[in-house]
Design a protein around this motif. Structure first.
Motif, PDB file in Angstrom:
ATOM      1  N   TYR A 118       0.810  -1.219   0.000  1.00  0.00           N
ATOM      2  CA  TYR A 118       0.000   0.000   0.000  1.00  0.00           C
ATOM      3  C   TYR A 118       0.843   1.268   0.000  1.00  0.00           C
ATOM      4  O   TYR A 118       0.312   2.361   0.173  1.00  0.00           O
ATOM      5  CB  TYR A 118      -0.938  -0.017   1.214  1.00  0.00           C
ATOM      6  N   GLY A 119       2.153   1.116  -0.176  1.00  0.00           N
ATOM      7  CA  GLY A 119       3.037   2.271  -0.236  1.00  0.00           C
ATOM      8  C   GLY A 119       3.529   2.764   1.109  1.00  0.00           C
ATOM      9  O   GLY A 119       4.247   3.761   1.186  1.00  0.00           O
ATOM     10  N   LYS A 120       3.173   2.075   2.195  1.00  0.00           N
ATOM     11  CA  LYS A 120       3.594   2.494   3.532  1.00  0.00           C
ATOM     12  C   LYS A 120       5.034   2.046   3.782  1.00  0.00           C
ATOM     13  O   LYS A 120       5.373   0.880   3.564  1.00  0.00           O
ATOM     14  CB  LYS A 120       2.679   1.889   4.585  1.00  0.00           C
ATOM     15  N   LEU A 121       5.853   2.974   4.266  1.00  0.00           N
ATOM     16  CA  LEU A 121       7.235   2.667   4.593  1.00  0.00           C
ATOM     17  C   LEU A 121       7.266   1.743   5.806  1.00  0.00           C
ATOM     18  O   LEU A 121       6.677   2.040   6.838  1.00  0.00           O
ATOM     19  CB  LEU A 121       8.009   3.951   4.891  1.00  0.00           C
ATOM     20  N   LEU A 122       7.934   0.610   5.665  1.00  0.00           N
ATOM     21  CA  LEU A 122       8.006  -0.363   6.752  1.00  0.00           C
ATOM     22  C   LEU A 122       9.092   0.016   7.744  1.00  0.00           C
ATOM     23  O   LEU A 122      10.060   0.690   7.403  1.00  0.00           O
ATOM     24  CB  LEU A 122       8.289  -1.749   6.184  1.00  0.00           C
ATOM     25  N   SER A 123       8.926  -0.438   8.963  1.00  0.00           N
ATOM     26  CA  SER A 123       9.912  -0.149  10.002  1.00  0.00           C
ATOM     27  C   SER A 123      11.187  -0.944   9.757  1.00  0.00           C
ATOM     28  O   SER A 123      11.203  -1.938   9.028  1.00  0.00           O
ATOM     29  CB  SER A 123       9.336  -0.490  11.375  1.00  0.00           C
ATOM     30  N   ASN A 124      12.270  -0.476  10.377  1.00  0.00           N
ATOM     31  CA  ASN A 124      13.522  -1.201  10.310  1.00  0.00           C
ATOM     32  C   ASN A 124      13.344  -2.557  10.960  1.00  0.00           C
ATOM     33  O   ASN A 124      12.549  -2.706  11.881  1.00  0.00           O
ATOM     34  CB  ASN A 124      14.631  -0.441  11.038  1.00  0.00           C
ATOM     35  N   GLY A 125      14.083  -3.533  10.506  1.00  0.00           N
ATOM     36  CA  GLY A 125      14.003  -4.845  11.123  1.00  0.00           C
ATOM     37  C   GLY A 125      14.381  -5.943  10.160  1.00  0.00           C
ATOM     38  O   GLY A 125      14.893  -5.703   9.076  1.00  0.00           O
ATOM     39  N   MET A 126      14.105  -7.160  10.569  1.00  0.00           N
ATOM     40  CA  MET A 126      14.434  -8.339   9.777  1.00  0.00           C
ATOM     41  C   MET A 126      13.219  -8.754   8.945  1.00  0.00           C
ATOM     42  O   MET A 126      12.090  -8.785   9.450  1.00  0.00           O
ATOM     43  CB  MET A 126      14.855  -9.485  10.688  1.00  0.00           C
ATOM     44  N   TYR A 127      13.469  -9.100   7.699  1.00  0.00           N
ATOM     45  CA  TYR A 127      12.438  -9.559   6.779  1.00  0.00           C
ATOM     46  C   TYR A 127      12.986 -10.752   6.001  1.00  0.00           C
ATOM     47  O   TYR A 127      14.183 -11.002   5.997  1.00  0.00           O
ATOM     48  CB  TYR A 127      12.026  -8.444   5.807  1.00  0.00           C
ATOM     49  N   ILE A 128      12.102 -11.463   5.348  1.00  0.00           N
ATOM     50  CA  ILE A 128      12.480 -12.600   4.507  1.00  0.00           C
ATOM     51  C   ILE A 128      12.017 -12.300   3.090  1.00  0.00           C
ATOM     52  O   ILE A 128      10.913 -11.787   2.886  1.00  0.00           O
ATOM     53  CB  ILE A 128      11.810 -13.894   5.008  1.00  0.00           C
ATOM     54  N   TYR A 129      12.864 -12.607   2.119  1.00  0.00           N
ATOM     55  CA  TYR A 129      12.419 -12.484   0.731  1.00  0.00           C
ATOM     56  C   TYR A 129      12.570 -13.828   0.037  1.00  0.00           C
ATOM     57  O   TYR A 129      13.424 -14.637   0.391  1.00  0.00           O
ATOM     58  CB  TYR A 129      13.158 -11.379  -0.021  1.00  0.00           C
ATOM     59  N   LYS A 130      11.695 -14.059  -0.926  1.00  0.00           N
ATOM     60  CA  LYS A 130      11.723 -15.291  -1.706  1.00  0.00           C
ATOM     61  C   LYS A 130      11.676 -14.932  -3.180  1.00  0.00           C
ATOM     62  O   LYS A 130      10.810 -14.179  -3.614  1.00  0.00           O
ATOM     63  CB  LYS A 130      10.546 -16.193  -1.356  1.00  0.00           C
ATOM     64  N   ILE A 131      12.620 -15.479  -3.918  1.00  0.00           N
ATOM     65  CA  ILE A 131      12.663 -15.317  -5.375  1.00  0.00           C
ATOM     66  C   ILE A 131      12.427 -16.694  -5.973  1.00  0.00           C
ATOM     67  O   ILE A 131      13.109 -17.660  -5.610  1.00  0.00           O
ATOM     68  CB  ILE A 131      14.028 -14.776  -5.845  1.00  0.00           C
ATOM     69  N   LYS A 132      11.463 -16.795  -6.874  1.00  0.00           N
ATOM     70  CA  LYS A 132      11.174 -18.070  -7.529  1.00  0.00           C
ATOM     71  C   LYS A 132      11.101 -17.851  -9.030  1.00  0.00           C
ATOM     72  O   LYS A 132      10.396 -16.960  -9.493  1.00  0.00           O
ATOM     73  CB  LYS A 132       9.869 -18.655  -7.021  1.00  0.00           C
ATOM     74  N   ALA A 133      11.841 -18.657  -9.757  1.00  0.00           N
ATOM     75  CA  ALA A 133      11.854 -18.603 -11.219  1.00  0.00           C
ATOM     76  C   ALA A 133      11.431 -19.968 -11.748  1.00  0.00           C
ATOM     77  O   ALA A 133      12.279 -20.856 -11.925  1.00  0.00           O
ATOM     78  CB  ALA A 133      13.232 -18.231 -11.726  1.00  0.00           C
ATOM     79  N   GLU A 134      10.138 -20.122 -11.933  1.00  0.00           N
ATOM     80  CA  GLU A 134       9.555 -21.384 -12.398  1.00  0.00           C
ATOM     81  C   GLU A 134      10.223 -22.542 -11.678  1.00  0.00           C
ATOM     82  O   GLU A 134      10.321 -22.524 -10.455  1.00  0.00           O
ATOM     83  CB  GLU A 134       9.655 -21.471 -13.920  1.00  0.00           C
ATOM     84  N   ASN A 135      10.697 -23.550 -12.399  1.00  0.00           N
ATOM     85  CA  ASN A 135      11.336 -24.714 -11.763  1.00  0.00           C
ATOM     86  C   ASN A 135      12.849 -24.694 -11.851  1.00  0.00           C
ATOM     87  O   ASN A 135      13.494 -25.707 -11.574  1.00  0.00           O
ATOM     88  CB  ASN A 135      10.808 -26.008 -12.389  1.00  0.00           C
ATOM     89  N   ILE A 136      13.436 -23.529 -12.213  1.00  0.00           N
ATOM     90  CA  ILE A 136      14.891 -23.522 -12.409  1.00  0.00           C
ATOM     91  C   ILE A 136      15.661 -22.802 -11.315  1.00  0.00           C
ATOM     92  O   ILE A 136      16.870 -22.961 -11.198  1.00  0.00           O
ATOM     93  CB  ILE A 136      15.283 -22.925 -13.777  1.00  0.00           C
ATOM     94  N   TYR A 137      14.969 -22.004 -10.480  1.00  0.00           N
ATOM     95  CA  TYR A 137      15.689 -21.245  -9.465  1.00  0.00           C
ATOM     96  C   TYR A 137      14.745 -20.878  -8.339  1.00  0.00           C
ATOM     97  O   TYR A 137      13.618 -20.456  -8.574  1.00  0.00           O
ATOM     98  CB  TYR A 137      16.256 -19.956 -10.096  1.00  0.00           C
ATOM     99  N   SER A 138      15.217 -21.021  -7.124  1.00  0.00           N
ATOM    100  CA  SER A 138      14.443 -20.589  -5.959  1.00  0.00           C
ATOM    101  C   SER A 138      15.422 -20.194  -4.869  1.00  0.00           C
ATOM    102  O   SER A 138      16.408 -20.899  -4.623  1.00  0.00           O
ATOM    103  CB  SER A 138      13.534 -21.715  -5.473  1.00  0.00           C
ATOM    104  N   LYS A 139      15.160 -19.061  -4.226  1.00  0.00           N
ATOM    105  CA  LYS A 139      16.033 -18.574  -3.162  1.00  0.00           C
ATOM    106  C   LYS A 139      15.166 -17.928  -2.097  1.00  0.00           C
ATOM    107  O   LYS A 139      14.314 -17.105  -2.391  1.00  0.00           O
ATOM    108  CB  LYS A 139      17.011 -17.542  -3.729  1.00  0.00           C
ATOM    109  N   THR A 140      15.380 -18.328  -0.855  1.00  0.00           N
ATOM    110  CA  THR A 140      14.731 -17.702   0.289  1.00  0.00           C
ATOM    111  C   THR A 140      15.832 -17.242   1.221  1.00  0.00           C
ATOM    112  O   THR A 140      16.749 -18.016   1.521  1.00  0.00           O
ATOM    113  CB  THR A 140      13.800 -18.689   1.017  1.00  0.00           C
TER     114      THR A 140
END
Length: 81
Positions: A49-71
């Motif tokens: 929604y465009g709200k700036l998140l607070s500082n801290g720890m987060y997790i990101y996940k990148i998925k590229a069909e069946n050839i690449y995945s990173k968390t």
């Protein structure tokens, strides 16, 4: 801002999502087709929604069909408004 990086060996549709440590999805980048090679995506530290998140720890996940995945855990630091 934070950069997510990934490398593809072949063309693929890539999705990137950011979560709280508790698993709540807070940002979903539009899926997009990427060509083989090295890529990076910038994230401005804001939620769906465009709200700036607070500082801290987060997790990101990148998925590229069946050839690449990173968390991975990341630390979001203060950014200028």
């Amino acid at each position: 801002e934070t950069k997510f990086t990934f490398e593809l060996s072949s063309e693929a549709e890539v999705s990137i999502m950011v979560y709280t440590l508790g698993g709540k999805k807070i940002k979903n980048f539009d899926s997009k087709i990427y060509q083989p090679g090295f890529h990076y995506i910038k994230w401005n530290g804001r939620n769906e929604y465009g709200k700036l998140l607070s500082n801290g720890m987060y997790i990101y996940k990148i998925k590229a069909e069946n050839i690449y995945s990173k968390t991975h855990q990341m630390k979001k630091l203060a950014i200028s408004r």
